[in-house]
Design a protein around this motif. Structure first.
Motif, mmCIF file in Angstrom:
data_model
loop_
_atom_site.group_PDB
_atom_site.id
_atom_site.type_symbol
_atom_site.label_atom_id
_atom_site.label_comp_id
_atom_site.label_asym_id
_atom_site.label_seq_id
_atom_site.Cartn_x
_atom_site.Cartn_y
_atom_site.Cartn_z
ATOM 1 N N ARG A 91 10.675 -3.968 0.207
ATOM 2 C CA ARG A 91 9.387 -3.402 0.611
ATOM 3 C C ARG A 91 8.222 -4.256 0.057
ATOM 4 N NH1 ARG A 91 9.690 2.105 3.488
ATOM 5 N NH2 ARG A 91 11.861 2.649 3.084
ATOM 6 N N THR A 92 7.262 -4.485 0.522
ATOM 7 C CA THR A 92 6.083 -5.034 -0.318
ATOM 8 C C THR A 92 4.872 -4.357 0.236
ATOM 9 O OG1 THR A 92 5.583 -6.930 1.385
ATOM 10 C CG2 THR A 92 6.894 -7.310 -0.781
ATOM 11 N N PRO A 93 3.791 -3.879 -0.479
ATOM 12 C CA PRO A 93 2.466 -3.230 0.108
ATOM 13 C C PRO A 93 1.913 -4.055 1.145
ATOM 14 C CG PRO A 93 2.549 -3.585 -2.382
ATOM 15 C CD PRO A 93 3.722 -4.465 -1.679
ATOM 16 N N ASP A 94 1.556 -3.484 2.286
ATOM 17 C CA ASP A 94 0.964 -4.055 3.348
ATOM 18 C C ASP A 94 -0.641 -4.182 3.008
ATOM 19 O OD1 ASP A 94 -0.558 -4.721 5.750
ATOM 20 O OD2 ASP A 94 0.450 -3.093 6.955
ATOM 21 N N PRO A 95 -0.855 -5.288 2.786
ATOM 22 C CA PRO A 95 -2.385 -5.711 2.473
ATOM 23 C C PRO A 95 -3.516 -5.136 3.309
ATOM 24 C CG PRO A 95 -1.201 -7.823 2.908
ATOM 25 C CD PRO A 95 -0.336 -6.814 3.170
ATOM 26 N N ALA A 96 -3.202 -5.005 4.661
ATOM 27 C CA ALA A 96 -4.048 -4.354 5.604
ATOM 28 C C ALA A 96 -3.896 -2.911 5.547
ATOM 29 C CB ALA A 96 -3.514 -4.847 7.021
ATOM 30 N N ASP A 97 -2.969 -2.150 5.007
ATOM 31 C CA ASP A 97 -2.866 -0.853 4.906
ATOM 32 C C ASP A 97 -2.007 -0.401 3.533
ATOM 33 O OD1 ASP A 97 -2.659 1.818 4.968
ATOM 34 O OD2 ASP A 97 -2.008 1.872 7.291
ATOM 35 N N ARG A 98 -2.594 -0.210 2.534
ATOM 36 C CA ARG A 98 -2.075 0.251 1.150
ATOM 37 C C ARG A 98 -0.959 1.297 1.408
ATOM 38 N NH1 ARG A 98 -1.431 -4.010 -1.952
ATOM 39 N NH2 ARG A 98 -3.372 -5.127 -2.242
ATOM 40 N N ARG A 99 -1.183 2.269 2.366
ATOM 41 C CA ARG A 99 -0.381 3.321 2.444
ATOM 42 C C ARG A 99 0.990 2.948 2.960
ATOM 43 N NH1 ARG A 99 -3.677 6.566 6.384
ATOM 44 N NH2 ARG A 99 -4.154 4.354 7.107
ATOM 45 N N SER A 100 0.956 1.838 3.829
ATOM 46 C CA SER A 100 2.125 1.214 4.321
ATOM 47 C C SER A 100 2.625 0.371 3.636
ATOM 48 C CB SER A 100 1.664 0.999 5.873
ATOM 49 O OG SER A 100 2.656 0.377 6.517
ATOM 50 N N SER A 101 3.837 -0.142 4.061
ATOM 51 C CA SER A 101 4.697 -1.256 3.416
ATOM 52 C C SER A 101 5.089 -2.193 4.530
ATOM 53 C CB SER A 101 5.564 -0.848 2.476
ATOM 54 O OG SER A 101 6.630 0.032 3.118
ATOM 55 N N ARG A 102 5.452 -3.434 4.161
ATOM 56 C CA ARG A 102 5.894 -4.508 4.963
ATOM 57 C C ARG A 102 7.440 -4.774 4.477
ATOM 58 N NH1 ARG A 102 0.940 -8.529 5.523
ATOM 59 N NH2 ARG A 102 2.671 -10.098 5.402
#
Length: 153
Positions: A91-102
């Protein structure tokens, strides 16, 4: 309406197609189960599907993956956690939404998937070796129409 075009003939043709799809689905399920066990002994086919979907769509958020696979978010979360514990997914932080991960596959995950798929590599090519190229293209066109729920072009 010719005898070929009667409702009975159409129903029989569709039943025959369903039977062939049933056989094809059984063969595909067997391959998926075997591949899942090669990626990680004991891996369930559902986890393999999640893993291969992450590989195909990466990076992907868990919410997008749940929507794409029509899965319960809780079950998907547990499966992703298992894939992480196996070292297959990160998992990596989603740059578009820090509450979510990619989610993405790890290099180890990609290597294990490649190795798992190796025994089937080339099987479709071998089966279609003696097919006419136009027949392959026609089958592709017909399957696309069936998948999309539209009449063949």
């Amino acid at each position: 309406m010719t005898s070929e075009q009667t409702p009975g003939a159409r129903a029989e043709a569709v039943r025959s197609l369903e039977a062939e799809f049933s056989e094809l689905i059984s063969r595909i399920r067997k391959i998926i189960t075997e591949n899942a066990h090669r990626v990680s002994p004991g891996m369930l086919p559902g986890a393999y599907k999640v893993f291969t979907s992450i590989v195909r769509c990466e990076p992907v958020t868990q919410a997008a993956l749940a929507e794409q696979l029509a899965l319960d978010k809780g079950q998907l979360s547990r499966t992703v956690r298992e894939l992480e514990e196996l070292g297959l997914v990160t998992r990596t932080p989603d740059p578009a939404d820090r509450r979510s991960s990619r989610l993405s596959a790890t290099p180890e995950g990609l290597a294990r998937l490649t190795a798992a798929r190796a025994p089937q590599q080339g099987t479709l090519h071998a089966v279609l070796e003696d097919w006419d190229l136009d027949d392959i293209r026609n089958l592709t066109r017909l399957l696309r129409a069936l998948t999309n729920g539209t009449p063949p072009a």
